[in-house]
Design an enzyme around this catalytic site. Structure first.
Site, PDB file in Angstrom:
ATOM      1  N   CYS A 127      -1.496   9.204   3.862  1.00 24.89           N
ATOM      2  CA  CYS A 127      -1.594   8.742   2.479  1.00 24.89           C
ATOM      3  C   CYS A 127      -2.920   9.193   1.898  1.00 24.89           C
ATOM      4  O   CYS A 127      -3.054   9.370   0.695  1.00 24.89           O
ATOM      5  CB  CYS A 127      -1.482   7.234   2.423  1.00 24.89           C
TER       6      CYS A 127
ATOM      7  N   GLU B 245       0.867  -1.184   0.000  1.00 24.68           N
ATOM      8  CA  GLU B 245       0.000   0.000   0.000  1.00 24.68           C
ATOM      9  C   GLU B 245       0.895   1.223   0.000  1.00 24.68           C
ATOM     10  O   GLU B 245       1.744   1.372   0.880  1.00 24.68           O
ATOM     11  CB  GLU B 245      -0.937  -0.038   1.215  1.00 24.68           C
TER      12      GLU B 245
HETATM   13  P1  NAP Z   1       8.921   4.724   3.106  1.00 24.34           P
HETATM   14  O1  NAP Z   1      10.064   5.629   3.125  1.00 24.34           O
HETATM   15  O2  NAP Z   1       8.594   4.003   1.865  1.00 24.34           O
HETATM   16  O3  NAP Z   1       9.128   3.694   4.293  1.00 24.34           O
HETATM   17  C1  NAP Z   1       8.164   2.738   4.629  1.00 24.34           C
HETATM   18  C2  NAP Z   1       8.837   1.587   5.307  1.00 24.34           C
HETATM   19  O4  NAP Z   1       9.663   0.904   4.360  1.00 24.34           O
HETATM   20  C3  NAP Z   1       9.763   2.002   6.439  1.00 24.34           C
HETATM   21  O5  NAP Z   1       9.664   1.043   7.473  1.00 24.34           O
HETATM   22  C4  NAP Z   1      11.126   1.939   5.780  1.00 24.34           C
HETATM   23  O6  NAP Z   1      12.180   1.733   6.679  1.00 24.34           O
HETATM   24  C5  NAP Z   1      10.944   0.725   4.912  1.00 24.34           C
HETATM   25  N1  NAP Z   1      11.916   0.540   3.848  1.00 24.34           N
HETATM   26  C6  NAP Z   1      12.595   1.466   3.134  1.00 24.34           C
HETATM   27  N2  NAP Z   1      13.386   0.863   2.228  1.00 24.34           N
HETATM   28  C7  NAP Z   1      13.205  -0.471   2.374  1.00 24.34           C
HETATM   29  C8  NAP Z   1      13.756  -1.617   1.733  1.00 24.34           C
HETATM   30  N3  NAP Z   1      14.629  -1.528   0.738  1.00 24.34           N
HETATM   31  N4  NAP Z   1      13.355  -2.833   2.162  1.00 24.34           N
HETATM   32  C9  NAP Z   1      12.458  -2.963   3.151  1.00 24.34           C
HETATM   33  N5  NAP Z   1      11.921  -1.917   3.789  1.00 24.34           N
HETATM   34  C10 NAP Z   1      12.280  -0.683   3.397  1.00 24.34           C
HETATM   35  O7  NAP Z   1       7.572   5.473   3.509  1.00 24.34           O
HETATM   36  P2  NAP Z   1       7.346   6.411   4.758  1.00 24.34           P
HETATM   37  O8  NAP Z   1       8.058   7.689   4.495  1.00 24.34           O
HETATM   38  O9  NAP Z   1       7.611   5.673   6.011  1.00 24.34           O
HETATM   39  O10 NAP Z   1       5.780   6.628   4.709  1.00 24.34           O
HETATM   40  C11 NAP Z   1       5.170   7.600   3.939  1.00 24.34           C
HETATM   41  C12 NAP Z   1       4.590   6.991   2.684  1.00 24.34           C
HETATM   42  O11 NAP Z   1       3.703   5.945   3.023  1.00 24.34           O
HETATM   43  C13 NAP Z   1       3.771   7.967   1.887  1.00 24.34           C
HETATM   44  O12 NAP Z   1       4.063   7.794   0.526  1.00 24.34           O
HETATM   45  C14 NAP Z   1       2.344   7.552   2.184  1.00 24.34           C
HETATM   46  O13 NAP Z   1       1.410   7.911   1.200  1.00 24.34           O
HETATM   47  C15 NAP Z   1       2.487   6.083   2.325  1.00 24.34           C
HETATM   48  N6  NAP Z   1       1.397   5.490   3.094  1.00 24.34           N
HETATM   49  C16 NAP Z   1       0.473   4.730   2.428  1.00 24.34           C
HETATM   50  C17 NAP Z   1      -0.602   4.186   3.098  1.00 24.34           C
HETATM   51  C18 NAP Z   1      -1.634   3.374   2.385  1.00 24.34           C
HETATM   52  O14 NAP Z   1      -2.432   2.714   3.021  1.00 24.34           O
HETATM   53  N7  NAP Z   1      -1.654   3.386   1.066  1.00 24.34           N
HETATM   54  C19 NAP Z   1      -0.721   4.396   4.479  1.00 24.34           C
HETATM   55  C20 NAP Z   1       0.243   5.160   5.131  1.00 24.34           C
HETATM   56  C21 NAP Z   1       1.302   5.692   4.424  1.00 24.34           C
HETATM   57  P3  NAP Z   1      13.167   2.911   7.093  1.00 24.34           P
HETATM   58  O15 NAP Z   1      12.354   3.846   7.894  1.00 24.34           O
HETATM   59  O16 NAP Z   1      14.201   2.218   7.872  1.00 24.34           O
HETATM   60  O17 NAP Z   1      13.684   3.511   5.829  1.00 24.34           O
END
Ligand code: NAP
Ligand code: MG
Length: 520
Positions: A326, A292
Site C-alpha cells: 500500500c 486502511e
Molecule cells: P481486498 O481485495 O480489498 O481484500 C482485503 C480483505 O477484504 C480480504 O481479506 C478480502 O477477502 C476481504 N473482503 C473482500 N470483500 C469483502 C466483504 N464484502 N466483506 C468482508 N471482507 C471482504 O484487498 P487486497 O487485494 O487483499 O489487498 C490489497 C489492497 O490493500 C491494496 O489496495 C492495498 O493498498 C491495500 N492495503 C492497505 C494497507 C494500509 O495500511 N493502508 C496495507 C496493506 C494493503 P477475500 O480475499 O476473500 O476476497
C-alpha cells in the site's frame, strides 16, 4: 510472574542477516520442511473446535502455479452465525481478564514466533511469493506488533488520562473493550497485518472473528495455531475463512458485530463502511470501522536532491515485493532540470532487478494471482496509450504470475496510470516545472498514504512537510518499510481512517473511555 513491560522498553525486532550462510541454510531447510506439508487440509476454528468442511479454498504458490500450498476449509453463513455467538459469549469472560495477563499472551506469542521465524518466512515465500528479505521483515513486523501492543496495553491501563482535578471528587478515565470485532486483513502482509489487526483487538479485551484473505489463508492459519499453542483461551480468536461476499457481508451487517478492522482495497473498505453504517435490527451500538485502504503514493524530487540516492529510493519503493505494498512509491514526480538525468539512473537500476521465484530469493517475484496479473497487464496497456513505456511491460516465466519491472515516463497528472492504484511492478513518472508544481501533482490524488520528498534545501523540506497531504511523509528516503512504534502508519482521504497502526494511540480504537467519579 507476569511481565509488566513499559512502552519505553520496546525495540524493533532485528531482521535476519542473510549474508550469513547458516541463516540462508536455516531458511532453506524451513522451506524444505514446509514443502513436506504442501497440499494438506486446514480447518476452520470456532471456539477452539477445528472443523473441516467439504468446500475448500485452494491456496497456490503464485511463483509456481501448479503447486498447491493447502486446502482451507470455508465457513458458510450458518457457521458464521455460530462463530459470532461464540465470540459474543467468550467476550463475557475475556473482558474480565486483567490487561497485563492479556498482554502476557502477546509476549509469549512473540517469543514463540521469534523461535519459529524461518518457519513463518517459508510459508510467506511459498504462499505469497515473497523473497527472503521481504518475508523475514514481515515476520519481524508481526513480532513487533505483539511486543508493542502488549506494552501499549499495560501503559494504557497504568496511565492517568488527563482529567481536571476538582475538590471533593476523584475522577478517573479508563479504557474498556468494545465487544466482538470482525478482523479482515489483506494478502500482501498476510502475517504482519493479520497479526497486528488481531492482537490489537484481543489485547484490549475484545474477541474476534478473523477472516483471512482468500489467496493467503495458510499463513493466517499458522498465526492462529501459534496463538493456540501459547494457550490463548478458546473463542477469543475464531478463524473463519470463507467467501467475503457471502459471510463477509453477513458479519459486517450482524447486530452483534461491534467493530470492524479492515485493511485492503478502497472499494472493499468503502463497501464495508457503508454496510456497517446501517443499523441492524436489535443492534445496540454504532459500529466502529477502522479501514486502511489503497494508495497512489509518490516521491517528489527537486534539482537540489542527491540524484543517486533518489534513484535508489524510487526503484526500491516502486518494485520491492513487486510493488504490491500500500506504501509502494508508484509515482515519481521530478523537476524538469534533472528529469532526464534522474530517469536514466532509475531505468539503469530497475533494469538490473532480476525477476524470478521468491524461493530462490530473486529480487522481484510473482504477483499474487491471476486476477492481479490480468489487472496489472491491463494497466500496462492503458499506460502504453497514455505515456511512454521505457522499461518492461512484458511478462516473465510462465511458471508463475511474473511481470517485469515496468516504467512509464512523461505521464500527465490526470492520466489513469497517475491516478489509479495498480498494485504491481509499475512505476509512472511525471515531469514538473519546479518543486512547487511537483508537490501539486503529488497531491492531485484521492489517496494520501505515503509520500516522499528528495531535496537538500531546508526551506523546501519544511514547505513539503506542510504541503504534502499524506499520513506518512518521508524526506530523503524510501516511502516503504514503516517500523512499528517508530513510523506509526495510516493514510488520509480514501487511503483510510488514518488509524495509525504501530502507535500508542492505536489501542484506543478498540476501546471506549469510561469515566468514573467518586464524590468524597
Ligand atoms: P481486498 O481485495 O480489498 O481484500 C482485503 C480483505 O477484504 C480480504 O481479506 C478480502 O477477502 C476481504 N473482503 C473482500 N470483500 C469483502 C466483504 N464484502 N466483506 C468482508 N471482507 C471482504 O484487498 P487486497 O487485494 O487483499 O489487498 C490489497 C489492497 O490493500 C491494496 O489496495 C492495498 O493498498 C491495500 N492495503 C492497505 C494497507 C494500509 O495500511 N493502508 C496495507 C496493506 C494493503 P477475500 O480475499 O476473500 O476476497
Ligand atoms: Mg496463493
Amino acid at each position: 510472574m507476569l511481565q509488566t513491560l513499559k512502552l519505553d522498553t520496546f525495540t524493533n525486532e532485528p531482521n535476519t542477516d542473510f549474508s550469513k550462510d547458516r541463516e540462508v541454510q536455516a531458511l532453506k531447510e524451513a522451506i524444505l520442511s514446509f514443502r513436506q506439508e504442501l497440499g494438506k487440509d486446514y480447518p476452520v476454528i470456532i471456539g477452539g473446535e477445528k472443523i473441516y468442511t467439504e468446500e475448500k479454498i485452494t491456496s497456490i504458490n503464485p511463483g509456481k502455479t501448479d503447486e498447491i500450498i493447502g486446502y482451507m476449509s470455508k465457513v458458510d453463513r450458518e457457521m458464521a452465525e455460530t462463530a459470532i455467538q461464540t465470540a459474543t459469549n467468550t467476550f463475557g469472560t475475556w473482558k474480565q481478564v486483567r490487561p497485563e495477563k492479556r498482554a502476557d499472551y502477546l509476549f509469549k506469542a512473540a517469543d514463540l514466533m521469534r523461535k519459529k521465524r524461518h518457519e513463518f518466512s517459508a510459508v510467506l515465500i511459498l504462499e505469497a511469493g515473497k523473497n527472503y528479505e521481504e518475508a523475514d521483515a514481515e515476520v519481524s513486523e508481526a513480532i513487533d506488533f505483539m511486543e508493542y501492543y502488549g506494552r501499549s496495553m499495560i501503559q494504557l491501563e497504568e496511565d492517568t488520562h488527563y482529567v481536571k482535578r476538582i475538590p471533593a471528587e476523584t475522577n478517573r478515565l479508563t479504557y474498556i473493550p468494545l465487544g466482538v470485532g470482525f478482523i479482515v486483513p489483506p494478502w500482501n502482509f498476510p502475517l504482519a497485518i493479520c497479526t497486528g489487526l488481531t492482537v490489537s483487538a484481543v489485547v484490549t479485551g475484545n474477541t474476534t472473528l478473523l477472516k483471512p484473505a482468500s489467496v493467503t489463508p495458510i499463513i493466517a492459519y499458522k498465526f492462529v495455531e501459534l496463538m493456540e499453542e501459547i494457550g490463548l483461551p478458546k473463542g477469543v480468536i475464531n478463524f473463519i475463512p470463507g467467501d467475503s461476499s457471502i459471510m463477509g457481508d453477513y458479519i459486517t451487517g450482524h447486530p452483534l458485530t461491534r467493530f470492524i478492522s479492515f485493511t485492503g482495497s478502497k472499494d472493499v473498505g468503502l463497501h464495508i463502511n457503508e454496510l456497517a453504517g446501517k443499523t441492524a435490527k436489535g443492534q445496540k451500538w454504532i459500529k466502529r470501522v477502522n479501514a486502511e485502504m489503497g494508495g497512489k503514493d509518490g516521491i517528489v524530487i527537486d534539482e537540489t536532491a542527491d540524484l543517486d540516492a533518489a534513484a535508489k529510493s524510487i526503484v526500491s519503493s516502486a518494485f520491492s515485493f513487486q510493488g504490491q505494498k500500500c506504501s509502494a512509491g508508484s509515482r515519481a514526480i521530478i523537476v524538469e532540470s534533472v528529469y532526464d538525468e534522474l530517469i536514466q539512473k532509475v531505468i539503469l537500476l530497475a533494469s538490473e532487478l532480476k525477476l524470478g521465484n521468491g524461493e530462490e530469493n530473486y529480487c522481484v517475484g510473482p504477483v499474487i494471482d491471476q486476477k492481479a496479473f490480468n489487472t496489472i497487464l491491463n494497466y500496462i496497456e492503458i499506460g502504453k496509450k497514455e505515456a511512454k513505456l521505457v522499461l518492461g511491460g512484458v511478462t516473465g516465466s510462465e511458471e508463475g504470475y511474473y511481470i517485469q519491472p515496468t516504467i512509464f515516463i512523461d505521464a500527465e497528472p490526470n492520466s489513469t496510470i497517475m491516478q489509479e492504484e495498480i498494485f504491481g511492478p509499475v512505476l509512472t513518472i511525471a515531469k514538473a516545472k519546479d518543486w512547487e508544481e511537483a508537490i501539486e501533482i503529488y497531491n492531485n490524488t484521492e489517496y494520501g498514504l505515503t509520500g516522499g520528498f528528495f531535496s537538500s534545501n531546508e526551506e523546501r523540506i519544511n514547505q513539503a512537510i506542510e504541503r504534502m497531504y499524506c499520513g506518512n511523509l518521508y524526506i530523503n528516503r524510501n516511502v516503504t518499510g514503516a517500523l512499528v512504534g517508530v513510523h506509526p502508519f495510516g493514510g488520509f482521504n480514501l487511503s483510510g481512517t488514518d488509524s495509525k497502526a504501530g502507535s500508542y494511540d492505536y489501542l484506543k480504537l478498540f476501546s471506549q473511555g469510561k469515566l468514573h467519579t467518586i464524590q468524597h
